[in-house]
Every structure is written in C-alpha cells, then in structure tokens.
Scaffold this motif. Structure first.
Motif, PDB file in Angstrom:
ATOM      1  N   UNK A 131       0.836  -1.203   0.000  1.00 61.71           N
ATOM      2  CA  UNK A 131       0.000   0.000   0.000  1.00 61.71           C
ATOM      3  C   UNK A 131       0.868   1.249   0.000  1.00 61.71           C
ATOM      4  N   UNK A 132       1.972   1.200   0.737  1.00 58.42           N
ATOM      5  CA  UNK A 132       2.914   2.330   0.743  1.00 58.42           C
ATOM      6  C   UNK A 132       3.487   2.557  -0.654  1.00 58.42           C
ATOM      7  N   UNK A 133       3.881   1.492  -1.315  1.00 54.95           N
ATOM      8  CA  UNK A 133       4.448   1.611  -2.664  1.00 54.95           C
ATOM      9  C   UNK A 133       3.469   2.291  -3.612  1.00 54.95           C
ATOM     10  N   UNK A 134       2.221   1.867  -3.566  1.00 56.37           N
ATOM     11  CA  UNK A 134       1.205   2.444  -4.449  1.00 56.37           C
ATOM     12  C   UNK A 134       0.992   3.924  -4.151  1.00 56.37           C
ATOM     13  N   UNK A 135       0.886   4.279  -2.871  1.00 57.76           N
ATOM     14  CA  UNK A 135       0.655   5.679  -2.500  1.00 57.76           C
ATOM     15  C   UNK A 135       1.866   6.538  -2.812  1.00 57.76           C
ATOM     16  N   UNK A 136       3.059   6.000  -2.590  1.00 60.00           N
ATOM     17  CA  UNK A 136       4.288   6.743  -2.889  1.00 60.00           C
ATOM     18  C   UNK A 136       4.404   7.010  -4.388  1.00 60.00           C
ATOM     19  N   UNK A 140       4.530  10.869  -5.957  1.00 58.73           N
ATOM     20  CA  UNK A 140       5.674  11.350  -6.733  1.00 58.73           C
ATOM     21  C   UNK A 140       5.264  11.674  -8.168  1.00 58.73           C
ATOM     22  N   UNK A 141       4.374  10.878  -8.737  1.00 58.22           N
ATOM     23  CA  UNK A 141       3.912  11.145 -10.097  1.00 58.22           C
ATOM     24  C   UNK A 141       3.174  12.469 -10.186  1.00 58.22           C
ATOM     25  N   UNK A 142       2.521  12.865  -9.103  1.00 64.02           N
ATOM     26  CA  UNK A 142       1.775  14.125  -9.059  1.00 64.02           C
ATOM     27  C   UNK A 142       2.610  15.286  -8.524  1.00 64.02           C
ATOM     28  N   UNK A 143       3.884  15.028  -8.259  1.00 62.26           N
ATOM     29  CA  UNK A 143       4.759  16.093  -7.775  1.00 62.26           C
ATOM     30  C   UNK A 143       4.522  16.494  -6.330  1.00 62.26           C
ATOM     31  N   UNK A 144       3.838  15.669  -5.563  1.00 64.85           N
ATOM     32  CA  UNK A 144       3.556  15.985  -4.165  1.00 64.85           C
ATOM     33  C   UNK A 144       4.677  15.433  -3.278  1.00 64.85           C
ATOM     34  N   UNK A 176      12.224  17.226   1.326  1.00 58.14           N
ATOM     35  CA  UNK A 176      11.457  17.159   0.079  1.00 58.14           C
ATOM     36  C   UNK A 176      12.370  16.987  -1.135  1.00 58.14           C
ATOM     37  N   UNK A 177      13.561  17.577  -1.071  1.00 65.70           N
ATOM     38  CA  UNK A 177      14.483  17.447  -2.206  1.00 65.70           C
ATOM     39  C   UNK A 177      14.923  16.004  -2.417  1.00 65.70           C
ATOM     40  N   UNK A 178      14.888  15.211  -1.346  1.00 65.47           N
ATOM     41  CA  UNK A 178      15.278  13.801  -1.441  1.00 65.47           C
ATOM     42  C   UNK A 178      14.092  12.885  -1.733  1.00 65.47           C
ATOM     43  N   UNK A 179      12.876  13.429  -1.759  1.00 67.02           N
ATOM     44  CA  UNK A 179      11.680  12.611  -1.902  1.00 67.02           C
ATOM     45  C   UNK A 179      11.717  11.666  -3.112  1.00 67.02           C
ATOM     46  N   UNK A 180      12.186  12.108  -4.288  1.00 67.41           N
ATOM     47  CA  UNK A 180      12.196  11.170  -5.425  1.00 67.41           C
ATOM     48  C   UNK A 180      13.017   9.914  -5.165  1.00 67.41           C
ATOM     49  N   UNK A 181      14.037  10.016  -4.303  1.00 62.05           N
ATOM     50  CA  UNK A 181      14.867   8.838  -4.051  1.00 62.05           C
ATOM     51  C   UNK A 181      14.176   7.824  -3.143  1.00 62.05           C
ATOM     52  N   UNK A 182      13.047   8.202  -2.546  1.00 64.45           N
ATOM     53  CA  UNK A 182      12.283   7.208  -1.789  1.00 64.45           C
ATOM     54  C   UNK A 182      11.841   6.062  -2.693  1.00 64.45           C
ATOM     55  N   UNK A 183      11.586   6.379  -3.958  1.00 65.92           N
ATOM     56  CA  UNK A 183      11.229   5.328  -4.912  1.00 65.92           C
ATOM     57  C   UNK A 183      12.404   4.387  -5.155  1.00 65.92           C
ATOM     58  N   UNK A 184      13.629   4.923  -5.079  1.00 70.20           N
ATOM     59  CA  UNK A 184      14.817   4.085  -5.249  1.00 70.20           C
ATOM     60  C   UNK A 184      14.898   3.059  -4.118  1.00 70.20           C
ATOM     61  N   UNK A 185      14.746   3.548  -2.876  1.00 70.19           N
ATOM     62  CA  UNK A 185      14.834   2.632  -1.744  1.00 70.19           C
ATOM     63  C   UNK A 185      13.697   1.626  -1.759  1.00 70.19           C
ATOM     64  N   UNK A 186      12.527   2.059  -2.199  1.00 71.56           N
ATOM     65  CA  UNK A 186      11.397   1.145  -2.295  1.00 71.56           C
ATOM     66  C   UNK A 186      11.703   0.037  -3.300  1.00 71.56           C
ATOM     67  N   UNK A 187      12.346   0.395  -4.407  1.00 72.10           N
ATOM     68  CA  UNK A 187      12.714  -0.610  -5.405  1.00 72.10           C
ATOM     69  C   UNK A 187      13.774  -1.564  -4.865  1.00 72.10           C
ATOM     70  N   UNK A 188      14.722  -1.036  -4.110  1.00 70.93           N
ATOM     71  CA  UNK A 188      15.759  -1.875  -3.519  1.00 70.93           C
ATOM     72  C   UNK A 188      15.145  -2.947  -2.615  1.00 70.93           C
ATOM     73  N   UNK A 189      14.065  -2.579  -1.904  1.00 72.75           N
ATOM     74  CA  UNK A 189      13.442  -3.524  -0.986  1.00 72.75           C
ATOM     75  C   UNK A 189      12.599  -4.577  -1.697  1.00 72.75           C
ATOM     76  N   UNK A 190      12.359  -4.408  -2.992  1.00 71.94           N
ATOM     77  CA  UNK A 190      11.592  -5.406  -3.743  1.00 71.94           C
ATOM     78  C   UNK A 190      10.197  -5.585  -3.173  1.00 71.94           C
TER      79      UNK A 190
END
Length: 259
Positions: A131-136, A140-144, A176-190
């Motif tokens: 659920x976190x992955x979907x919301x994240x 990010x896609x909406x720039x929030x 907030x400047x690091x927010x896009x990299x949250x997707x990186x860590x999410x991908x790392x966790x599979x």
C-alpha cells in the motif's frame, strides 16, 4: 564530498575517504546522503578507511534516468574500483538491502555488515508495504513531494503530531528534495520480504545487527538475514534503536572488518 568517480551509465558519484585500514564503503538508507554517515566514518577512522558517498539522486551525485536497482549496484562497483578494487560494505536500513544485493551480484566484496534492513517477516507487513508503494508512486507522479516524505515517515512509525511539526521545520525543504529517491529505496526492498534465495548465494561473511530498543520485527528481520546467508552472524546492540549511535556501532564494525 571532495572526490568523484563515474558509474557505468555515466552518472557522476561524489564520495569521500576517511581514515586508514581496510576499506569499508558505507551505504546509506532512505532520506540520507553521504554526510549522514560522516559521524560513523569518523568513529571508524582509527581502524578502517571509511568511504562515504552520495547515492544517485542525492547530494553531489547525478541521477541518470531510468532508475533501476542494478544501476545502484553498478555505482558500488565503480566506487570499489575507485578506492582500490576491493572493499567491505556496511549498509544501514534499506542501504543494508542494497549492500546485500551488491554482495550477491559478485562484486569484489570482502565482508558485509548490515543494520536492521527493513524486511517484513509477516503477511500484514507485506500488505502495508504494498500500500505504501502504491501511495508513494502516486504522490511522486503528481509532484507531491511533501506528501511522499510524510508517507515514508508514517511507514517508519512516527506519530502524526511529530510529522506535522516536521513539516514546519527548516529541515523540511531538504527532505522534500530527497523525496524522489524514496522510490529508489522502495525498489531496492523489492516485495519487502526477506530474499532468502538471493541471500543464499552470498559467499562472504555477513554480520547482521539490530538494536535491543528497536521494534521486534526489525530484530526478527536482521536475524532472518543472518540465517539465510551461508556465513551469517546475528548480534544485538543493547539500548540501540534504528538510529544507532556511531560510538556504539563503530567498535563492533571495526572488530568485524579487521578480524
């Protein structure tokens, strides 16, 4: 950061070397830069040469698109090559998951230590992470970016009142400047579960650490990592939380990496 190397896809990577001894690359987790690991590097410097770096998309490093976890493994390959061709790895939280992936990929890694890689060990946790992955992804896609950071902080268990206060902090724009990299860590966790088949291929010693004051599920995850690798050791640091104190952690890591 005062040095730079270039990854296989051309992404510049900023890094710094501190101390003398066996080389150890410190791999940060979510919402961190190389500067976050500077206190640990300093605490290790009398027994190890610690290498801190900005993961791609952070600090002084680039962020070549499209992102893939394999690119971050290649980043570590480039760093290891730049600092002598062989190194140990220490990764905290999702950085630990990245360090384990790097070791499994066959990079010239001598040893790996991880602190509380946040794998889930029960089905409810896996659903929460999905659920976190979907919301994240949507935020990010909406720039929030602020909402993305808040989602992550909620995932870590922070109270809503603390998060609301953080949003008013002068540190929030940097987060907030690091927010896009949250997707990186999410991908790392599979899929967020312990990747037992992957871990079983790691041929070097692994020290998996957790804090006695951390949530039980993080200790369980760290124990599961040690059990899944062929040469795994599990150890609990008394009184420590997920924000482990460098002065407590450094002697344990130095003993492991220099033995």
């Amino acid at each position: 950061m005062d040095k730079q190397t270039v990854s296989r896809d051309g992404t510049p990577l900023a890094y710094r070397r501190t101390g003398q001894g066996p080389v150890v690359v410190l791999v940060g987790g979510a919402m961190s830069t190389g500067a976050t690991a500077a206190p640990l590097a300093a605490a290790l410097s009398d027994r190890c040469e610690a290498v801190v770096y900005d993961r791609r998309g952070r600090g002084g490093s680039g962020n070549t698109a499209p992102y893939a976890v394999e690119r971050e493994v290649e980043d570590l390959a480039a760093l290891i090559d730049a600092v002598g061709g062989e190194a140990a790895l220490y990764g905290v939280s999702s950085g630990g998951a990245l360090a384990l992936r790097a070791a499994a990929s066959g990079l010239p890694v001598r040893k790996v230590a991880v602190y509380e890689p946040p794998y889930v060990v029960h089905e409810g946790g896996a659903q929460e992470r999905a659920e976190y992955t979907a919301a994240l992804t949507e935020a990010l896609a909406q720039g929030r970016r602020g909402d993305a950071v808040e989602l992550f902080l909620r995932l870590t268990g922070l109270d809503p009142e603390v998060i609301a206060s953080a949003r008013q902090s002068p540190l929030w724009p940097g987060m907030e400047s690091l927010a896009p990299t949250l997707a990186h860590d999410d991908a790392v966790m599979g899929d967020s579960r312990v990747p037992r088949d992957l871990l079983a291929t790691i041929t070097v010693p692994v020290l998996s650490l957790a804090g006695s004051a951390s949530p039980a599920w993080l200790r369980e995850a760290a124990r599961a990592v040690a059990q899944a690798v062929p040469q795994g050791t599990y150890r609990v640091l008394e009184g420590q939380t997920h924000a482990v104190e460098p002065e407590v952690l450094a002697p344990v890591l130095a003993e492991f990496f220099t033995s």
